[in-house]
Every structure is written in C-alpha cells, then in structure tokens.
Design a protein around this motif. Structure first.
Motif, short mmCIF file in Angstrom:
data_model
loop_
_atom_site.label_atom_id
_atom_site.label_comp_id
_atom_site.label_asym_id
_atom_site.label_seq_id
_atom_site.Cartn_x
_atom_site.Cartn_y
_atom_site.Cartn_z
N ILE A 1 -7.70 -41.68 20.63
CA ILE A 1 -7.94 -40.77 19.51
C ILE A 1 -8.34 -39.41 20.07
CG2 ILE A 1 -9.48 -40.25 17.58
CD1 ILE A 1 -9.48 -43.25 16.94
N GLU A 2 -7.67 -38.36 19.58
CA GLU A 2 -7.97 -37.00 20.03
C GLU A 2 -9.12 -36.43 19.23
OE1 GLU A 2 -4.71 -34.26 21.84
OE2 GLU A 2 -3.96 -35.10 19.96
N THR A 3 -10.03 -35.81 19.94
CA THR A 3 -11.18 -35.18 19.30
C THR A 3 -10.83 -33.71 19.03
OG1 THR A 3 -12.13 -34.62 21.44
CG2 THR A 3 -12.78 -36.74 20.48
N GLY A 4 -11.75 -33.00 18.44
CA GLY A 4 -11.53 -31.60 18.07
C GLY A 4 -11.18 -30.70 19.23
N VAL B 1 -3.76 -39.43 17.35
CA VAL B 1 -3.74 -40.33 18.50
C VAL B 1 -2.71 -39.80 19.49
CG1 VAL B 1 -3.20 -42.68 19.28
CG2 VAL B 1 -4.35 -42.33 17.08
N ARG B 2 -3.06 -39.82 20.77
CA ARG B 2 -2.13 -39.38 21.82
C ARG B 2 -1.99 -40.50 22.85
NH1 ARG B 2 -3.90 -36.48 26.39
NH2 ARG B 2 -5.64 -35.72 25.13
N LEU B 3 -0.80 -41.08 22.90
CA LEU B 3 -0.52 -42.13 23.88
C LEU B 3 0.14 -41.51 25.10
CD1 LEU B 3 1.02 -45.09 21.82
CD2 LEU B 3 -1.29 -44.91 22.77
N THR C 1 -9.04 -36.88 24.54
CA THR C 1 -9.19 -38.19 23.91
C THR C 1 -10.62 -38.68 24.06
OG1 THR C 1 -8.59 -39.41 25.91
CG2 THR C 1 -6.78 -38.79 24.39
N ILE C 2 -10.97 -39.67 23.27
CA ILE C 2 -12.30 -40.27 23.38
C ILE C 2 -12.49 -40.84 24.78
CG2 ILE C 2 -13.73 -42.20 22.58
CD1 ILE C 2 -12.76 -41.55 19.73
#
Length: 143
Positions: A122-125, A56-58, A129-130
């Motif tokens: 949420i960080e994807t591959g 997760v990246r805030l 983020t989504i």
C-alpha cells in the motif's frame, strides 16, 4: 532447489495481462502499468475498502531474479537454466502472477481481506509503500 517457473516461455506482457484480469475479477480499480523503456517494471491499482480507495504498487524485481538465475546456473551446470534479462523478466512476472492467484484464492474463501493481502505494498501519501517505510525504521514499531 529449482526456481519456480524458471523454464517459462510466457511473455511478460501476457502474464501482466493475466494478473490484471485476476485483479479486475476481484474488484481492483484503475489498474496501471509502470514502464521503463520497453519493459513493464510494476503494476499499480486501487483497492476499494468501502471507505476509500487505497493505492497499491506491486513491484517486480527483475534484476534480483536475474542474479538468482545466474547463481542457479553456476551451481547447477547440468540444468538448462537461461540466465538472460528477458528470461528473468518472464520468470519474475510469472511468479508474481502465481502469488497473486494464490492470494486471491485466500480472499475467495474469506480467509483474508484485500487490504490484508497487499498491506506491504500500500502506497502512503509520500509515494512509498508501507514496507519501505517500515524497512527504513528497521521494522521498529512505535509504542
């Protein structure tokens, strides 16, 4: 309308520590700060879903906060609004802390799941983020 926490004097490093503590108490893993020079630009951590750990990246958007503070100061000259980059950083982090705290309260009463709260972040591959991916697709969901 007054901006939440616009008068805060709490240093952003203290606020980020408070956010880290809140997340740690709710079982976040591997909390990491992102820096640009001498300022913290974001907070990343892992959520353990039981099946995997999800990144997760805030982000904290200080420039946007500064723009709003400047606008508020122009529109409300009687208010003692500080429209400096330092103040914008303090305000942005303080508001993010309040948001995280409120979200954790919902988690505490089992109204939401950890993943549900932080889904947009949420960080994807590919490192995005989504939310960023959906924004690029103009929020059109595939059928």
């Amino acid at each position: 309308m007054a901006i939440l926490n616009y008068t805060t004097t709490v240093d952003s490093f203290k606020t980020v520590s408070e956010i880290e503590y809140i997340l740690m108490k709710h079982n976040a893993k591997s909390i990491m700060k992102n820096y640009d020079g001498g300022t913290i630009t974001g907070l990343s951590f892992l959520i353990d879903t039981g099946l995997q750990q999800v990144p997760v990246r805030l982000p904290v958007k200080v420039d946007e906060c500064l723009r709003v503070l400047k606008k508020e100061k122009r529109e409300n000259p009687r208010k003692q609004i500080k429209d400096t980059m330092d103040q914008a950083e303090r305000v942005a982090w303080r508001i993010l802390k309040d948001w995280v705290e409120a979200q954790m309260a919902l988690l505490d009463i089992e109204m939401v799941k950890f993943e549900e709260i932080f889904l947009p972040y949420i960080e994807t591959g590919n490192g995005r983020t989504i939310y960023e991916q959906l924004e690029e697709q103009r929020f059109l969901l595939e059928s």
